[in-house]
Design a protein around this motif. Structure first.
Motif, PDB file in Angstrom:
ATOM      1  N   PRO A   1       0.771  -1.279   0.026  1.00  0.00           N
ATOM      2  CA  PRO A   1      -0.126  -0.054   0.002  1.00  0.00           C
ATOM      3  C   PRO A   1       0.829   1.157  -0.041  1.00  0.00           C
ATOM      4  O   PRO A   1       1.947   1.248   0.538  1.00  0.00           O
ATOM      5  CB  PRO A   1      -0.926  -0.115   1.219  1.00  0.00           C
ATOM      6  N   TRP A   2       0.089   2.331  -0.491  1.00  0.00           N
ATOM      7  CA  TRP A   2       0.939   3.598  -0.155  1.00  0.00           C
ATOM      8  C   TRP A   2       0.471   4.416   1.031  1.00  0.00           C
ATOM      9  O   TRP A   2      -0.639   4.047   1.479  1.00  0.00           O
ATOM     10  CB  TRP A   2       0.426   4.531  -1.549  1.00  0.00           C
ATOM     11  N   VAL A   3       1.347   4.857   1.516  1.00  0.00           N
ATOM     12  CA  VAL A   3       1.145   5.840   2.841  1.00  0.00           C
ATOM     13  C   VAL A   3       1.246   7.195   2.410  1.00  0.00           C
ATOM     14  O   VAL A   3       2.337   7.746   2.032  1.00  0.00           O
ATOM     15  CB  VAL A   3       2.202   5.441   3.811  1.00  0.00           C
ATOM     16  N   VAL A   4       0.229   7.998   2.699  1.00  0.00           N
ATOM     17  CA  VAL A   4       0.304   9.497   2.255  1.00  0.00           C
ATOM     18  C   VAL A   4       0.777  10.464   3.646  1.00  0.00           C
ATOM     19  O   VAL A   4       0.125  10.031   4.516  1.00  0.00           O
ATOM     20  CB  VAL A   4      -1.157   9.924   1.722  1.00  0.00           C
ATOM     21  N   VAL A   5       1.539  11.189   3.489  1.00  0.00           N
ATOM     22  CA  VAL A   5       1.855  12.007   4.645  1.00  0.00           C
ATOM     23  C   VAL A   5       1.525  13.443   4.249  1.00  0.00           C
ATOM     24  O   VAL A   5       2.112  14.017   3.192  1.00  0.00           O
ATOM     25  CB  VAL A   5       3.591  11.958   5.096  1.00  0.00           C
ATOM     26  N   LYS A   6       0.706  14.228   4.935  1.00  0.00           N
ATOM     27  CA  LYS A   6       0.608  15.575   4.623  1.00  0.00           C
ATOM     28  C   LYS A   6       1.805  16.425   5.009  1.00  0.00           C
ATOM     29  O   LYS A   6       2.441  16.285   6.460  1.00  0.00           O
ATOM     30  CB  LYS A   6      -0.584  16.150   5.393  1.00  0.00           C
ATOM     31  N   SER A   7       2.546  16.934   4.059  1.00  0.00           N
ATOM     32  CA  SER A   7       4.005  17.532   4.419  1.00  0.00           C
ATOM     33  C   SER A   7       3.862  19.024   4.339  1.00  0.00           C
ATOM     34  O   SER A   7       5.092  19.482   4.399  1.00  0.00           O
ATOM     35  CB  SER A   7       4.811  17.021   3.477  1.00  0.00           C
TER      36      SER A   7
ATOM     37  N   LEU B   1       8.119  13.386  11.743  1.00  0.00           N
ATOM     38  CA  LEU B   1       7.880  12.673  13.091  1.00  0.00           C
ATOM     39  C   LEU B   1       6.976  11.616  12.743  1.00  0.00           C
ATOM     40  O   LEU B   1       7.123  10.620  13.069  1.00  0.00           O
ATOM     41  CB  LEU B   1       7.561  13.593  14.133  1.00  0.00           C
ATOM     42  N   ASN B   2       5.965  11.773  11.848  1.00  0.00           N
ATOM     43  CA  ASN B   2       4.755  10.810  11.776  1.00  0.00           C
ATOM     44  C   ASN B   2       5.453   9.826  10.865  1.00  0.00           C
ATOM     45  O   ASN B   2       5.001   8.581  10.923  1.00  0.00           O
ATOM     46  CB  ASN B   2       3.565  11.570  11.149  1.00  0.00           C
ATOM     47  N   SER B   3       6.340   9.971   9.814  1.00  0.00           N
ATOM     48  CA  SER B   3       6.863   9.039   9.003  1.00  0.00           C
ATOM     49  C   SER B   3       7.750   8.288   9.814  1.00  0.00           C
ATOM     50  O   SER B   3       7.618   6.909   9.483  1.00  0.00           O
ATOM     51  CB  SER B   3       7.816   9.750   7.993  1.00  0.00           C
ATOM     52  N   MET B   4       8.558   8.794  10.624  1.00  0.00           N
ATOM     53  CA  MET B   4       9.492   7.843  11.569  1.00  0.00           C
ATOM     54  C   MET B   4       8.427   6.933  12.425  1.00  0.00           C
ATOM     55  O   MET B   4       8.681   5.926  12.679  1.00  0.00           O
ATOM     56  CB  MET B   4      10.367   8.609  12.483  1.00  0.00           C
TER      57      MET B   4
ATOM     58  N   LYS C   1      -4.658  12.571  11.157  1.00  0.00           N
ATOM     59  CA  LYS C   1      -4.884  13.640  10.316  1.00  0.00           C
ATOM     60  C   LYS C   1      -3.821  13.966   9.291  1.00  0.00           C
ATOM     61  O   LYS C   1      -4.105  14.696   8.557  1.00  0.00           O
ATOM     62  CB  LYS C   1      -5.144  15.016  11.180  1.00  0.00           C
ATOM     63  N   LEU C   2      -2.727  13.451   9.615  1.00  0.00           N
ATOM     64  CA  LEU C   2      -1.512  13.718   8.723  1.00  0.00           C
ATOM     65  C   LEU C   2      -1.055  12.564   8.019  1.00  0.00           C
ATOM     66  O   LEU C   2      -0.411  12.723   7.003  1.00  0.00           O
ATOM     67  CB  LEU C   2      -0.464  14.320   9.630  1.00  0.00           C
ATOM     68  N   ILE C   3      -1.385  11.427   8.453  1.00  0.00           N
ATOM     69  CA  ILE C   3      -0.861  10.136   7.704  1.00  0.00           C
ATOM     70  C   ILE C   3      -1.894   8.958   7.745  1.00  0.00           C
ATOM     71  O   ILE C   3      -2.608   8.685   8.742  1.00  0.00           O
ATOM     72  CB  ILE C   3       0.660   9.640   8.453  1.00  0.00           C
ATOM     73  N   GLY C   4      -1.772   8.476   6.561  1.00  0.00           N
ATOM     74  CA  GLY C   4      -2.783   7.254   6.619  1.00  0.00           C
ATOM     75  C   GLY C   4      -2.874   6.615   5.075  1.00  0.00           C
ATOM     76  O   GLY C   4      -1.994   6.970   4.205  1.00  0.00           O
ATOM     77  N   PRO C   5      -3.822   5.931   4.680  1.00  0.00           N
ATOM     78  CA  PRO C   5      -4.042   5.463   3.404  1.00  0.00           C
ATOM     79  C   PRO C   5      -4.115   6.497   2.509  1.00  0.00           C
ATOM     80  O   PRO C   5      -4.531   7.584   2.650  1.00  0.00           O
ATOM     81  CB  PRO C   5      -5.311   4.459   3.717  1.00  0.00           C
ATOM     82  N   ALA C   6      -3.663   5.992   1.192  1.00  0.00           N
ATOM     83  CA  ALA C   6      -3.829   6.995   0.125  1.00  0.00           C
ATOM     84  C   ALA C   6      -5.310   7.499  -0.066  1.00  0.00           C
ATOM     85  O   ALA C   6      -5.502   8.642  -0.695  1.00  0.00           O
ATOM     86  CB  ALA C   6      -3.217   6.245  -1.207  1.00  0.00           C
TER      87      ALA C   6
END
Length: 284
Positions: free
Chosen positions: A229-235, A243-246, A269-274
């Motif tokens: 899966p893709w993991v999307v991070v609002k950057s 921090l959330n990626s780590m 709110k910042l990281i999760g499924p595509a």
């Protein structure tokens, strides 16, 4: 000088305001950016955990691949740096490939990437990856539609082979708003120490926001699979994104039974499924 032809006036006004005040985009879930003091404290705690994770990788012979994709200036390089900053370089590799050579253009597309995959006990970071063929190359005209179609089919099979072989594969997409992307590009253009980060392709891509969105959507539709899966991070806030990626990686591995107590959960709110996490204008 960054050309602005084709970029909406409303976007340009927001960018100029952001360049003066360092404000965050209206679409971001939080009104202000994380303070540097808080960021540095939390980053240090997570980097200690990353060292524990690396020792586990080396002792167990795990093979870990983390690839980071996103629009230009989305924060890929800085996020990778936050991961690698204190890791033992004997066992970690950063892969940021230049444009293919004449010889590489005649090879199987994935061939130049395969040689950089980890052996037992190694962690490899890709700053852009084989997904160049899904977004950048078709938008900029560097490959044919048929080559993109074939890639989107083959990428799923390729990644299934990697996972079946035992590699742990993480695919991060850093999602940045149009205003924040342009602000960062213009900031780089004005800073003599950062101009190396700007390429001709970066500049030419700025008015092509919608084409990049279409290509990205197609890429997700074809390659966002249960196995990979893709993991999307609002950057828009780079600090929170790092921090959330780590945290995401640390909490997904079994390197220590107490990790869940020491590493806090990721921010939904910042990281999760595509399909559920995007910056404004990035919605799939």
């Amino acid at each position: 000088m960054v050309p602005t032809e084709g970029i909406p006036e409303e976007v340009l006004r927001k960018v100029e305001n952001a360049l003066r005040k360092e404000v965050i985009s209206d679409s971001y879930p939080y009104p202000t950016k994380l303070s540097r003091a808080t960021y540095e404290r939390q980053k240090a705690e997570l980097q200690i955990e990353l060292l524990k994770m690396q020792r586990w990788v080396q002792e167990t012979g795990e093979r870990v691949v983390l690839l980071f994709e996103g629009r230009d200036a989305a924060g890929k390089g800085g996020t990778i740096k936050s991961f690698m900053e204190h890791l033992n370089p004997r066992g970690t590799t950063l892969v940021a490939l230049p444009i293919p050579s004449e010889r590489e253009r005649g090879q199987w597309y994935f061939q130049r990437y395969v040689q950089h995959l980890p052996t037992k006990g190694e962690i490899v970071f890709f700053d852009r990856s084989w997904y160049n063929r899904a977004v950048i190359e078709p938008v900029m005209g560097f490959c044919t539609p048929a080559e993109t179609d074939r890639f989107l089919r083959d990428a799923v099979l390729f990644e299934e082979m990697l996972i079946d072989e035992g590699l742990r594969l993480y695919k991060f997409w850093l999602s940045v708003s149009r205003e924040e992307q342009l602000r960062r590009v213009m900031s780089r253009a004005r800073d003599d120490l950062k101009q190396w980060k700007l390429s001709d392709v970066d500049i030419r891509s700025l008015p092509l926001w919608d084409k990049y969105t279409e290509a990205r959507n197609r890429m997700f539709a074809a390659t966002d699979t249960k196995a990979s899966p893709w993991v999307v991070v609002k950057s828009d806030d780079k600090r929170r994104a790092r921090l959330n990626s780590m945290r995401y990686v640390l909490r997904s591995l079994e390197y220590d039974p107490g990790v869940a107590e020491r590493v806090s959960k990721t921010d939904p709110k910042l990281i999760g499924p595509a399909k559920s996490v995007f910056a404004e204008g990035e919605v799939w």
